[in-house]
Enzyme design. Sequence first.
Site, PDB file in Angstrom:
ATOM      1  N   HIS A  89      -8.175   3.730  11.545  1.00  0.00           N
ATOM      2  CA  HIS A  89      -6.754   3.431  11.357  1.00  0.00           C
ATOM      3  C   HIS A  89      -6.303   4.158  10.082  1.00  0.00           C
ATOM      4  O   HIS A  89      -7.099   4.338   9.157  1.00  0.00           O
ATOM      5  CB  HIS A  89      -6.623   1.915  11.177  1.00  0.00           C
ATOM      6  N   ASP A 116     -13.917  -2.431   8.199  1.00  0.00           N
ATOM      7  CA  ASP A 116     -12.536  -2.773   8.531  1.00  0.00           C
ATOM      8  C   ASP A 116     -12.613  -3.715   9.733  1.00  0.00           C
ATOM      9  O   ASP A 116     -12.866  -3.285  10.859  1.00  0.00           O
ATOM     10  CB  ASP A 116     -11.768  -1.485   8.853  1.00  0.00           C
ATOM     11  N   LYS A 132      -3.434 -10.941  12.550  1.00  0.00           N
ATOM     12  CA  LYS A 132      -4.117 -10.538  13.785  1.00  0.00           C
ATOM     13  C   LYS A 132      -5.101 -11.612  14.240  1.00  0.00           C
ATOM     14  O   LYS A 132      -5.710 -11.493  15.292  1.00  0.00           O
ATOM     15  CB  LYS A 132      -4.832  -9.208  13.585  1.00  0.00           C
ATOM     16  N   CYS A 145      -1.187   4.122  14.734  1.00  0.00           N
ATOM     17  CA  CYS A 145      -1.677   4.396  13.374  1.00  0.00           C
ATOM     18  C   CYS A 145      -3.038   5.092  13.387  1.00  0.00           C
ATOM     19  O   CYS A 145      -3.855   4.893  12.473  1.00  0.00           O
ATOM     20  CB  CYS A 145      -1.751   3.126  12.512  1.00  0.00           C
TER      21      CYS A 145
HETATM   22  C1  LIG Z   1      -3.982  -3.414  11.998  1.00  0.00           C
HETATM   23  C2  LIG Z   1      -5.129  -2.642  11.473  1.00  0.00           C
HETATM   24  C3  LIG Z   1      -5.220  -2.312  10.128  1.00  0.00           C
HETATM   25  C4  LIG Z   1      -4.119  -2.611   9.136  1.00  0.00           C
HETATM   26  O1  LIG Z   1      -3.842  -3.966   9.085  1.00  0.00           O
HETATM   27  P1  LIG Z   1      -2.530  -4.479   8.313  1.00  0.00           P
HETATM   28  O2  LIG Z   1      -2.428  -5.895   8.753  1.00  0.00           O
HETATM   29  O3  LIG Z   1      -1.389  -3.624   8.787  1.00  0.00           O
HETATM   30  O4  LIG Z   1      -2.790  -4.334   6.864  1.00  0.00           O
HETATM   31  C5  LIG Z   1      -6.339  -1.637   9.701  1.00  0.00           C
HETATM   32  N1  LIG Z   1      -7.318  -1.316  10.543  1.00  0.00           N
HETATM   33  C6  LIG Z   1      -7.288  -1.620  11.849  1.00  0.00           C
HETATM   34  C7  LIG Z   1      -8.433  -1.267  12.738  1.00  0.00           C
HETATM   35  C8  LIG Z   1      -6.177  -2.290  12.362  1.00  0.00           C
HETATM   36  O5  LIG Z   1      -6.128  -2.597  13.662  1.00  0.00           O
END
Ligand SMILES: *Cc1c(COP(=O)(O)O)cnc(C)c1O
Length: 412
Positions: A129, A206, A232, A370
């Site tokens: 991302h 991540d 999330k 992204c």
């Molecule tokens: C959504 C996401 C992010 C960023 O998360 P935020 O809530 O926008 O800070 C980073 N890495 C992955 C794999 C994501 O799906």
Amino acid sequence: MIVENEKIPFDINAIRAEFPVLKQKIYGKDLIYFDNGATSQKPQVVLDAINKYYSQENSNIHRGVHHLSQVATSHYEEARTIIQKYINAPLQEEVLFNSGTTAGINMVAFCFGELLTEGDEIVISAMEHHSNIVPWQMLCERKKCILKVIPMTKKGELEMDVFDNLLSNKTKLVAVSHISNSLGTINPIEEIIEKAHDIGAKVLIDGAQSIQHMKVDVQALDCDFYAFSGHKVFGPTGVGVLYGKKEILDSMPPYQGGGDMISKVTFEKTTYNTLPHKFEAGTPHIAGGICLGTAIEYLSKLDIDAIQKHEYELAQYAEQELLNIDGLRIIGTAKNKTSVVSFVIEGIHPFDIGTLLDKQGIAVRTGHHCTQPVMSFFEIPGTIRASFAFYNTKNEIDIFIKAVNRSLEMLR
Ligand SMILES: *Cc1c(COP(=O)(O)O)cnc(C)c1O
């Protein structure tokens, strides 16, 4: 009453009843929410906790002697403990609250980055991302470090033999996603962590797409950092967590200066507070932290293995049904993947399908998610992404498939 460790059996109707947003109609159609990779919906317990906090407990934390401040402080710290237990972090102070995955990664890139010197290397992967790419590029520019990228195959699997060759005594940190948000690939992070540790590098995971889908145990993984976002994982936006091993966090300089992160301030010299406060300057998102605790507590009462199985079956079923559509190609066909189905259809722009699906009450995401380098790799402008949560059903997928076909009739 729920006895600890006793899991509520996986009952999809009971689960769906907990999510008021799902009862809505969009353009007169039942909402089908397949954009869980972007953000998840919130169960009633979380909505109630937000309301309760602001209507009965609202106060600043870690500083007031008065009753409300003590209530808010203790609920905020209880939330930290709930999260600590859920991810099996050894210590409560290793759980840092922040605004989300992006904030967690940037904090590590800045503070761990301060310990690096010219020529040190950071390894990321081809499917990251943007928030696990750009902070490292900024660090590399600032400290003259070198960024290396683990390539992937056309299936969307990391090339692990190349990874072996990227590692050297110059490698200081490996930062990879547990699950890819645009491909659904589950990366072999156990192997990555072990190999990185063998040459003395630290590892950041991540976890933005994994904690809501599977059991995460940071001690079993032995990762050095694990970042995720509250929104999330069925909690509020604007709050997230960075887990970090205490000895590494202790060795890092603080991020932002301000209230709460200090021990003593004079104009000559300031000393810093202990963990976790050292990395939590200023008034945090108190309601967010407390209600993220509520969300994690809710999740901890569900059977995460049953959730994982349900979501895997949904994704498999969706892929199987989608593949009957002429000219449709699945992007991301790793052997080990879950909960995300990304696809393109020959001659059709993803945005057009997304727009027509919306008119039929179906929320999907279209675009680059992204992950622009992933789109460049597959030489596509973007994909249509259906991403599932445990409250989604096979019936919703049937409606979705019909809607994709109907949209194609209009476009072709
Ligand atoms: C959504 C996401 C992010 C960023 O998360 P935020 O809530 O926008 O800070 C980073 N890495 C992955 C794999 C994501 O799906």
